[in-house]
Write a protein that holds these residues in place. Structure first.
Motif, PDB file in Angstrom:
ATOM      1  N   THR A  72       0.963  -1.257  -0.010  1.00 16.28           N
ATOM      2  CA  THR A  72      -0.117  -0.125  -0.011  1.00 16.28           C
ATOM      3  C   THR A  72       0.877   1.087   0.006  1.00 16.28           C
ATOM      4  OG1 THR A  72      -1.801  -1.182   1.095  1.00 16.28           O
ATOM      5  CG2 THR A  72      -1.941   1.189   1.200  1.00 16.28           C
ATOM      6  N   ASP A  73       2.046   1.358   0.668  1.00 16.20           N
ATOM      7  CA  ASP A  73       2.787   2.435   0.610  1.00 16.20           C
ATOM      8  C   ASP A  73       3.432   2.689  -0.626  1.00 16.20           C
ATOM      9  OD1 ASP A  73       3.070   4.209   3.014  1.00 16.20           O
ATOM     10  OD2 ASP A  73       5.405   3.689   3.188  1.00 16.20           O
ATOM     11  N   SER A 295       3.755   6.350   4.983  1.00 15.89           N
ATOM     12  CA  SER A 295       4.562   6.356   6.366  1.00 15.89           C
ATOM     13  C   SER A 295       6.040   6.386   6.282  1.00 15.89           C
ATOM     14  CB  SER A 295       3.969   5.093   7.155  1.00 15.89           C
ATOM     15  OG  SER A 295       4.193   4.066   6.194  1.00 15.89           O
ATOM     16  N   GLN A 296       6.710   5.862   5.096  1.00 14.47           N
ATOM     17  CA  GLN A 296       8.115   5.646   4.840  1.00 14.47           C
ATOM     18  C   GLN A 296       8.546   7.036   4.621  1.00 14.47           C
ATOM     19  OE1 GLN A 296       8.413   2.559   1.724  1.00 14.47           O
ATOM     20  NE2 GLN A 296       8.134   0.941   3.335  1.00 14.47           N
ATOM     21  N   GLN A 298       7.237   9.766   5.869  1.00 15.65           N
ATOM     22  CA  GLN A 298       7.011  10.401   6.929  1.00 15.65           C
ATOM     23  C   GLN A 298       8.367  10.195   8.062  1.00 15.65           C
ATOM     24  OE1 GLN A 298       3.210   9.232   8.475  1.00 15.65           O
ATOM     25  NE2 GLN A 298       1.931  10.584   7.009  1.00 15.65           N
ATOM     26  N   TRP A 299       8.680   8.792   7.911  1.00 21.61           N
ATOM     27  CA  TRP A 299       9.748   8.545   8.706  1.00 21.61           C
ATOM     28  C   TRP A 299      11.118   9.283   8.055  1.00 21.61           C
ATOM     29  CZ3 TRP A 299      11.607   7.167  12.920  1.00 21.61           C
ATOM     30  CH2 TRP A 299      12.971   6.421  13.244  1.00 21.61           C
ATOM     31  N   ARG A 300      11.287   9.268   6.832  1.00 25.28           N
ATOM     32  CA  ARG A 300      12.313   9.734   6.122  1.00 25.28           C
ATOM     33  C   ARG A 300      12.655  11.188   6.191  1.00 25.28           C
ATOM     34  NH1 ARG A 300      14.612  11.387   1.205  1.00 25.28           N
ATOM     35  NH2 ARG A 300      12.496  11.549   0.291  1.00 25.28           N
ATOM     36  N   GLN A 301      11.335  12.190   6.066  1.00 26.06           N
ATOM     37  CA  GLN A 301      11.514  13.301   6.243  1.00 26.06           C
ATOM     38  C   GLN A 301      11.285  14.078   7.316  1.00 26.06           C
ATOM     39  OE1 GLN A 301       9.745  15.173   2.535  1.00 26.06           O
ATOM     40  NE2 GLN A 301       9.640  12.999   1.481  1.00 26.06           N
ATOM     41  N   LEU A 302      10.585  13.731   8.346  1.00 19.28           N
ATOM     42  CA  LEU A 302      10.159  14.552   9.358  1.00 19.28           C
ATOM     43  C   LEU A 302      11.449  14.321  10.553  1.00 19.28           C
ATOM     44  CD1 LEU A 302       6.316  13.715   9.692  1.00 19.28           C
ATOM     45  CD2 LEU A 302       7.387  15.540   8.542  1.00 19.28           C
ATOM     46  N   SER A 323       6.170   0.616   7.743  1.00 19.51           N
ATOM     47  CA  SER A 323       5.161   0.334   7.027  1.00 19.51           C
ATOM     48  C   SER A 323       3.757   0.523   7.602  1.00 19.51           C
ATOM     49  CB  SER A 323       5.251  -1.118   6.544  1.00 19.51           C
ATOM     50  OG  SER A 323       5.213  -1.751   7.731  1.00 19.51           O
ATOM     51  N   HIS A 324       3.788   1.253   8.889  1.00 21.22           N
ATOM     52  CA  HIS A 324       2.756   1.550   9.470  1.00 21.22           C
ATOM     53  C   HIS A 324       3.140   2.851  10.472  1.00 21.22           C
ATOM     54  CE1 HIS A 324      -1.247   0.961  11.016  1.00 21.22           C
ATOM     55  NE2 HIS A 324      -0.727   0.979  12.272  1.00 21.22           N
ATOM     56  N   VAL A 325       1.708   3.567  10.688  1.00 15.93           N
ATOM     57  CA  VAL A 325       2.138   4.685  11.549  1.00 15.93           C
ATOM     58  C   VAL A 325       0.754   5.100  12.188  1.00 15.93           C
ATOM     59  CG1 VAL A 325       1.420   6.087   9.433  1.00 15.93           C
ATOM     60  CG2 VAL A 325       2.659   7.241  11.364  1.00 15.93           C
ATOM     61  N   GLY A 326       1.071   5.580  13.436  1.00 16.14           N
ATOM     62  CA  GLY A 326      -0.220   6.043  14.185  1.00 16.14           C
ATOM     63  C   GLY A 326       0.196   7.410  14.897  1.00 16.14           C
TER      64      GLY A 326
END
Length: 362
Positions: A72-73, A295-296, A298-302, A323-326
């Motif tokens: 999905t990502d 989510s990937q 978001q993890w890489r850029q934030l 692969s998942h974010v909350g």
């Protein structure tokens, strides 16, 4: 579970195992996640031997839905790139049209100059000037000739530059089109993989009896609670900051929590359904902060922050492949869109393996 049911269940697990081995992970948004703990503490003791087959089903379902989340990502990333490339193609098309109109205008000006020379007997301005007997006319004409020569050179130079621009725009448009097609193919491949994984999971669950599905749900809940308890027992939140969110973080949390109960749909970003990163990106957009869609990314850029320093509105990224974010809401709890077949809900922040925490409004 009777002997016949066990044999059928074992066969179903074997089939799904084969599907999982053949599937190749892509890049995603919603991975398996539990529902919040019930008001009364569940039995956290290891499952009895009679539940071993259902435990195998639970683990296989987690794997299938995780792989669907990864795909999905990939789908979401390809979708974002497709939108970007499409917009760039539109802009290039506008530049090509404008360039052609400009080139046509320049050609018309050049043609007018040629026709003017033809009406003058076909002689260039310099030759006509030499035939003049009037000194004043000669000097005045000399100035016009010099200006005309400069104008002609400028016209030719502008025509050449415009032609070069058009050629570059055309090359860029061709490259953008190829990238657009590649993204479309990647999106189609990711969609096929998502649908395959979800279909396998649904088939596995459909072969269970009603009582077995209820027991499976309890096992999933117990597994989540065990993970959350183990996470809290590490003391990870001991001495944590007050956790008061910013004004923007508070708005993001408010948006996300008002979506509780809406269904998870892969690739969705509201308003009626969401996937995990669709929920977090839309919630922060509602707070006035634009963040990456997946989510990937978001993890890489934030900006990353320590778990002990997380505050409401921060995003908790899960699994080694992000692969998942909350979204953290405080008190060791997140709000998230778990996986297909589930709805947006609250869950323990430690109920899944945490990769890290990022802050959109850093």
């Amino acid at each position: 579970m009777g002997t016949g049911k066990r044999g059928l269940l074992a066969a179903a697990v074997a089939v799904v195992c084969a599907v999982t081995v053949l599937a190749v992970p892509g890049t995603a948004f919603a991975s398996p996640s539990p529902t919040p703990a019930p008001t009364t503490a569940p039995d956290l003791t290891p499952p009895p031997a009679a539940d071993e087959e259902l435990e195998a089903v639970r683990e296989k379902l987690d794997t299938l839905y995780h792989d669907a989340a990864v795909a999905t990502d990939a789908y979401n990333a390809a979708e974002e790139q497709t939108k970007k490339q499409s917009a760039e193609l539109v802009e290039l098309a506008k530049k090509i049209v404008e360039g052609r109109e400009k080139l046509d205008g320049l050609k018309n000006r050049a043609g007018a100059a040629a026709r003017s020379q033809y009406r003058g007997g076909g002689l260039p301005d310099e030759a006509q000037l030499l035939l003049s007997d009037d000194p004043g006319e000669f000097l005045d004409g000399a100035g016009r000739v010099i200006r005309g020569q400069h104008a002609a050179k400028g016209l030719l130079g502008e025509m050449t530059r415009t032609q070069d621009d058009l050629e570059q725009y055309t090359k860029d448009a061709s490259a953008r089109w190829q990238t657009l097609e590649a993204n479309r193919k990647a999106r189609a491949a990711a969609q096929k993989k998502i649908e395959k994984q979800i279909a396998a999971a649904e088939k596995l669950e459909s072969e269970l009896e009603k009582e077995e599905r209820e027991r499976l749900a309890l096992l999933q809940e117990q597994a989540a609670q065990r993970a959350q308890t183990a996470w809290l027992d590490t003391g990870v939140l001991d001495g944590a900051t007050s956790g008061k969110g910013t004004a923007q973080g508070t708005r993001a949390v408010r948006y996300a929590t008002t979506q509780i109960g809406k269904p998870y749909v892969w690739g969705a970003e509201g308003p009626d359904s969401f996937d995990c990163s669709g929920l977090t990106s839309r919630a922060w957009a509602g707070a006035g902060v634009v963040i990456p869609r997946t989510s990937q990314e978001q993890w890489r850029q934030l900006k990353r922050v320590a778990v002990k320093d997380m505050r409401p509105g921060d995003l908790v990224i899960y699994f080694d492949d992000a692969s998942h974010v909350g979204m953290y809401v405080g008190n060791g709890t997140i709000v998230h869109a778990p996986r297909p077949g589930r709805t947006i809900t609250l869950a323990g922040a430690g109920s899944m393996p945490i990769l890290g925490v990022v802050r959109p409004d850093a």
